[in-house]
Motif scaffolding. Structure first.
Motif, PDB file in Angstrom:
ATOM      1  N   ASP A  23       0.825  -1.209   0.000  1.00 21.76           N
ATOM      2  CA  ASP A  23       0.000   0.000   0.000  1.00 21.76           C
ATOM      3  C   ASP A  23       0.859   1.258   0.000  1.00 21.76           C
ATOM      4  O   ASP A  23       0.656   2.163  -0.805  1.00 21.76           O
ATOM      5  CB  ASP A  23      -0.945  -0.011   1.203  1.00 21.76           C
ATOM      6  N   SER A  24       1.834   1.308   0.902  1.00 27.47           N
ATOM      7  CA  SER A  24       2.665   2.510   0.981  1.00 27.47           C
ATOM      8  C   SER A  24       3.582   2.628  -0.238  1.00 27.47           C
ATOM      9  O   SER A  24       3.932   3.727  -0.650  1.00 27.47           O
ATOM     10  CB  SER A  24       3.487   2.514   2.274  1.00 27.47           C
ATOM     11  N   PHE A  25       3.961   1.501  -0.840  1.00 29.88           N
ATOM     12  CA  PHE A  25       4.735   1.497  -2.085  1.00 29.88           C
ATOM     13  C   PHE A  25       3.936   2.196  -3.186  1.00 29.88           C
ATOM     14  O   PHE A  25       4.465   3.025  -3.937  1.00 29.88           O
ATOM     15  CB  PHE A  25       5.038   0.049  -2.458  1.00 29.88           C
ATOM     16  N   THR A  26       2.649   1.872  -3.251  1.00 32.82           N
ATOM     17  CA  THR A  26       1.789   2.489  -4.258  1.00 32.82           C
ATOM     18  C   THR A  26       1.559   3.966  -3.945  1.00 32.82           C
ATOM     19  O   THR A  26       1.581   4.821  -4.846  1.00 32.82           O
ATOM     20  CB  THR A  26       0.448   1.743  -4.340  1.00 32.82           C
ATOM     21  N   VAL A  27       1.343   4.287  -2.668  1.00 37.46           N
ATOM     22  CA  VAL A  27       1.168   5.685  -2.263  1.00 37.46           C
ATOM     23  C   VAL A  27       2.413   6.503  -2.610  1.00 37.46           C
ATOM     24  O   VAL A  27       2.312   7.633  -3.115  1.00 37.46           O
ATOM     25  CB  VAL A  27       0.873   5.768  -0.749  1.00 37.46           C
ATOM     26  N   LEU A  28       3.582   5.947  -2.350  1.00 30.19           N
ATOM     27  CA  LEU A  28       4.842   6.632  -2.655  1.00 30.19           C
ATOM     28  C   LEU A  28       4.926   6.988  -4.135  1.00 30.19           C
ATOM     29  O   LEU A  28       5.207   8.135  -4.506  1.00 30.19           O
ATOM     30  CB  LEU A  28       6.014   5.740  -2.253  1.00 30.19           C
ATOM     31  N   HIS A  29       4.668   6.003  -4.985  1.00 32.78           N
ATOM     32  CA  HIS A  29       4.750   6.256  -6.426  1.00 32.78           C
ATOM     33  C   HIS A  29       3.648   7.182  -6.911  1.00 32.78           C
ATOM     34  O   HIS A  29       3.859   7.994  -7.820  1.00 32.78           O
ATOM     35  CB  HIS A  29       4.710   4.932  -7.189  1.00 32.78           C
ATOM     36  N   ARG A  30       2.491   7.081  -6.306  1.00 32.42           N
ATOM     37  CA  ARG A  30       1.396   7.984  -6.683  1.00 32.42           C
ATOM     38  C   ARG A  30       1.784   9.431  -6.395  1.00 32.42           C
ATOM     39  O   ARG A  30       1.548  10.331  -7.220  1.00 32.42           O
ATOM     40  CB  ARG A  30       0.139   7.595  -5.914  1.00 32.42           C
ATOM     41  N   ALA A  31       2.383   9.676  -5.229  1.00 36.50           N
ATOM     42  CA  ALA A  31       2.804  11.035  -4.879  1.00 36.50           C
ATOM     43  C   ALA A  31       3.874  11.546  -5.838  1.00 36.50           C
ATOM     44  O   ALA A  31       3.864  12.725  -6.244  1.00 36.50           O
ATOM     45  CB  ALA A  31       3.316  11.064  -3.435  1.00 36.50           C
ATOM     46  N   LEU A  32       4.805  10.678  -6.209  1.00 39.10           N
ATOM     47  CA  LEU A  32       5.841  11.073  -7.161  1.00 39.10           C
ATOM     48  C   LEU A  32       5.230  11.425  -8.513  1.00 39.10           C
ATOM     49  O   LEU A  32       5.631  12.398  -9.155  1.00 39.10           O
ATOM     50  CB  LEU A  32       6.866   9.951  -7.315  1.00 39.10           C
ATOM     51  N   ARG A  33       4.256  10.657  -8.920  1.00 38.47           N
ATOM     52  CA  ARG A  33       3.610  10.926 -10.207  1.00 38.47           C
ATOM     53  C   ARG A  33       2.763  12.187 -10.172  1.00 38.47           C
ATOM     54  O   ARG A  33       2.454  12.752 -11.220  1.00 38.47           O
ATOM     55  CB  ARG A  33       2.769   9.719 -10.635  1.00 38.47           C
ATOM     56  N   GLU A  34       2.367  12.599  -8.987  1.00 38.89           N
ATOM     57  CA  GLU A  34       1.673  13.887  -8.859  1.00 38.89           C
ATOM     58  C   GLU A  34       2.638  15.052  -9.059  1.00 38.89           C
ATOM     59  O   GLU A  34       2.208  16.197  -9.165  1.00 38.89           O
ATOM     60  CB  GLU A  34       1.038  14.009  -7.474  1.00 38.89           C
ATOM     61  N   GLY A  35       3.932  14.766  -9.086  1.00 39.35           N
ATOM     62  CA  GLY A  35       4.929  15.822  -9.225  1.00 39.35           C
ATOM     63  C   GLY A  35       5.357  16.431  -7.911  1.00 39.35           C
ATOM     64  O   GLY A  35       5.947  17.508  -7.876  1.00 39.35           O
ATOM     65  N   LEU A  36       5.038  15.741  -6.800  1.00 39.68           N
ATOM     66  CA  LEU A  36       5.405  16.256  -5.487  1.00 39.68           C
ATOM     67  C   LEU A  36       6.857  15.926  -5.156  1.00 39.68           C
ATOM     68  O   LEU A  36       7.405  14.928  -5.615  1.00 39.68           O
ATOM     69  CB  LEU A  36       4.503  15.650  -4.405  1.00 39.68           C
ATOM     70  N   THR A  37       7.464  16.779  -4.353  1.00 35.38           N
ATOM     71  CA  THR A  37       8.746  16.443  -3.746  1.00 35.38           C
ATOM     72  C   THR A  37       8.442  15.538  -2.557  1.00 35.38           C
ATOM     73  O   THR A  37       7.740  15.933  -1.631  1.00 35.38           O
ATOM     74  CB  THR A  37       9.483  17.699  -3.272  1.00 35.38           C
ATOM     75  N   GLU A  52      10.690  -5.380   6.335  1.00 34.52           N
ATOM     76  CA  GLU A  52      10.064  -4.403   5.457  1.00 34.52           C
ATOM     77  C   GLU A  52      10.877  -3.119   5.371  1.00 34.52           C
ATOM     78  O   GLU A  52      10.862  -2.418   4.345  1.00 34.52           O
ATOM     79  CB  GLU A  52       8.639  -4.084   5.931  1.00 34.52           C
ATOM     80  N   LEU A  53      11.627  -2.791   6.412  1.00 31.01           N
ATOM     81  CA  LEU A  53      12.434  -1.583   6.414  1.00 31.01           C
ATOM     82  C   LEU A  53      13.594  -1.682   5.423  1.00 31.01           C
ATOM     83  O   LEU A  53      13.960  -0.699   4.782  1.00 31.01           O
ATOM     84  CB  LEU A  53      12.965  -1.296   7.822  1.00 31.01           C
ATOM     85  N   ASP A  54      14.184  -2.871   5.296  1.00 29.61           N
ATOM     86  CA  ASP A  54      15.245  -3.071   4.312  1.00 29.61           C
ATOM     87  C   ASP A  54      14.699  -2.889   2.901  1.00 29.61           C
ATOM     88  O   ASP A  54      15.354  -2.288   2.039  1.00 29.61           O
ATOM     89  CB  ASP A  54      15.852  -4.470   4.450  1.00 29.61           C
ATOM     90  N   THR A  55      13.486  -3.398   2.672  1.00 34.13           N
ATOM     91  CA  THR A  55      12.848  -3.219   1.374  1.00 34.13           C
ATOM     92  C   THR A  55      12.613  -1.740   1.085  1.00 34.13           C
ATOM     93  O   THR A  55      12.865  -1.264  -0.024  1.00 34.13           O
ATOM     94  CB  THR A  55      11.505  -3.977   1.343  1.00 34.13           C
ATOM     95  N   ALA A  56      12.151  -1.001   2.094  1.00 32.13           N
ATOM     96  CA  ALA A  56      11.903   0.431   1.924  1.00 32.13           C
ATOM     97  C   ALA A  56      13.202   1.169   1.583  1.00 32.13           C
ATOM     98  O   ALA A  56      13.222   2.050   0.712  1.00 32.13           O
ATOM     99  CB  ALA A  56      11.279   1.001   3.190  1.00 32.13           C
ATOM    100  N   ARG A  57      14.268   0.823   2.272  1.00 33.95           N
ATOM    101  CA  ARG A  57      15.563   1.465   2.001  1.00 33.95           C
ATOM    102  C   ARG A  57      16.001   1.240   0.558  1.00 33.95           C
ATOM    103  O   ARG A  57      16.460   2.164  -0.126  1.00 33.95           O
ATOM    104  CB  ARG A  57      16.631   0.923   2.959  1.00 33.95           C
ATOM    105  N   GLN A  58      15.881   0.006   0.110  1.00 33.68           N
ATOM    106  CA  GLN A  58      16.316  -0.336  -1.242  1.00 33.68           C
ATOM    107  C   GLN A  58      15.526   0.432  -2.296  1.00 33.68           C
ATOM    108  O   GLN A  58      16.082   0.947  -3.263  1.00 33.68           O
ATOM    109  CB  GLN A  58      16.184  -1.842  -1.458  1.00 33.68           C
ATOM    110  N   HIS A  67      15.062   9.448   2.381  1.00 37.25           N
ATOM    111  CA  HIS A  67      14.405   8.441   3.209  1.00 37.25           C
ATOM    112  C   HIS A  67      15.012   8.451   4.597  1.00 37.25           C
ATOM    113  O   HIS A  67      16.235   8.431   4.756  1.00 37.25           O
ATOM    114  CB  HIS A  67      14.585   7.055   2.571  1.00 37.25           C
ATOM    115  N   GLN A  68      14.163   8.496   5.590  1.00 35.41           N
ATOM    116  CA  GLN A  68      14.596   8.471   6.986  1.00 35.41           C
ATOM    117  C   GLN A  68      13.901   7.325   7.705  1.00 35.41           C
ATOM    118  O   GLN A  68      12.684   7.175   7.632  1.00 35.41           O
ATOM    119  CB  GLN A  68      14.255   9.799   7.665  1.00 35.41           C
ATOM    120  N   THR A 192       8.415  -5.086  -2.626  1.00 38.83           N
ATOM    121  CA  THR A 192       7.592  -4.828  -1.438  1.00 38.83           C
ATOM    122  C   THR A 192       7.704  -6.023  -0.502  1.00 38.83           C
ATOM    123  O   THR A 192       8.079  -7.125  -0.919  1.00 38.83           O
ATOM    124  CB  THR A 192       6.111  -4.616  -1.805  1.00 38.83           C
ATOM    125  N   TRP A 193       7.361  -5.801   0.764  1.00 37.01           N
ATOM    126  CA  TRP A 193       7.309  -6.900   1.723  1.00 37.01           C
ATOM    127  C   TRP A 193       6.022  -6.788   2.521  1.00 37.01           C
ATOM    128  O   TRP A 193       5.691  -5.721   3.037  1.00 37.01           O
ATOM    129  CB  TRP A 193       8.508  -6.883   2.666  1.00 37.01           C
TER     130      TRP A 193
END
Length: 235
Positions: A23-37, A52-58, A67-68, A192-193
């Motif tokens: 879900d958050s993987f899709t949200v992340l890409h959706r925000a990027l496609r909106e042109g947001l920083t 899941e945190l290692d996956t997020a980092r990658q 990414h923090q 994703t994980w």
């Protein structure tokens, strides 16, 4: 993962709570496609599936997204009465339902994580916080329900001198609908994980795995993740 169009220098900014899951993987890409920083924010709260945190980092490294990962394990003793945070508790198997998966509720999790994300948004001048609550979570997780999101959105607008908008784009969507949109964006969900167990291979029998597999089946697509072979008959 799909390529992301360049972001304009004067674009708006959002903090995406990014777990590393579908879900958050899709949200992340959706925000990027909106042109947001986009600034991705993940949390280590002592979850059993910290993989899941290692996956997020990658993913964030590949995309070049700031990414923090915030270590909040110091609060583990406050939220350890959950199968997701206490390895001594048995992880329930089966489909999402209040009677068998209540043990996976982490006390007050989203209020804690959203509060920290709102703080980061104010700190960096972001106008928005995105997170991946969706309709399939409503039966089990009170902090993913519309009334909670509405209340937190109100709080985010008045808690600081700089108002922040809480954005949950899939609040009324099912996991299958989220996946359908992600597939239409060309996203690769092997990055994703989902599994609550956090082992080398996904278990295939926890509620999270079963919901994921059902979403892929509903879309007529094979899940690219590898699953433990000896659980195939239980799925």
């Amino acid at each position: 993962m799909s390529s992301i169009p360049p972001v304009a220098a004067d674009s708006a900014t959002t903090v995406v709570i990014y777990s590393g899951g579908m879900d958050s993987f899709t949200v992340l890409h959706r925000a990027l496609r909106e042109g947001l920083t986009v600034h991705a924010l993940s949390f280590d709260y002592g979850q059993r599936h910290a993989r899941e945190l290692d996956t997020a980092r990658q993913v964030c490294t590949t995309l070049g997204v700031p990414h923090q990962v915030v270590d909040i394990r110091a609060i583990h003793g406050l939220i350890d009465n959950s199968a997701l945070t206490n390895p001594d508790q048995a992880m329930p198997h089966g489909d999402y339902a209040a009677d068998n998966l209540r043990a996976t509720v982490v006390p007050n999790r989203n209020m804690i994580l959203l509060s920290l994300a709102i703080a980061k948004a104010v700190n960096i001048g972001a106008e928005r916080v995105d997170y991946g609550a969706h309709g399939g979570d409503h039966i089990l997780y009170p902090d993913c329900r519309p009334e909670f999101v509405e209340a937190m959105n109100h709080v985010a607008s008045i808690a600081n001198f700089e108002p922040v908008t809480l954005h949950a784009p899939y609040l009324s969507s099912s996991k299958a609908e989220i996946l359908r949109e992600g597939l239409a964006m060309g996203l690769d969900y092997r990055h994703t994980w989902t599994c609550y167990e956090g082992r080398e291979l996904a278990c295939g029998v926890c509620g999270s795995c079963r919901e994921r597999l059902a979403a892929f089946a509903a879309n007529g697509v094979t899940d690219p993740l590898a699953y433990t072979p000896d659980t195939a008959g239980q799925r």
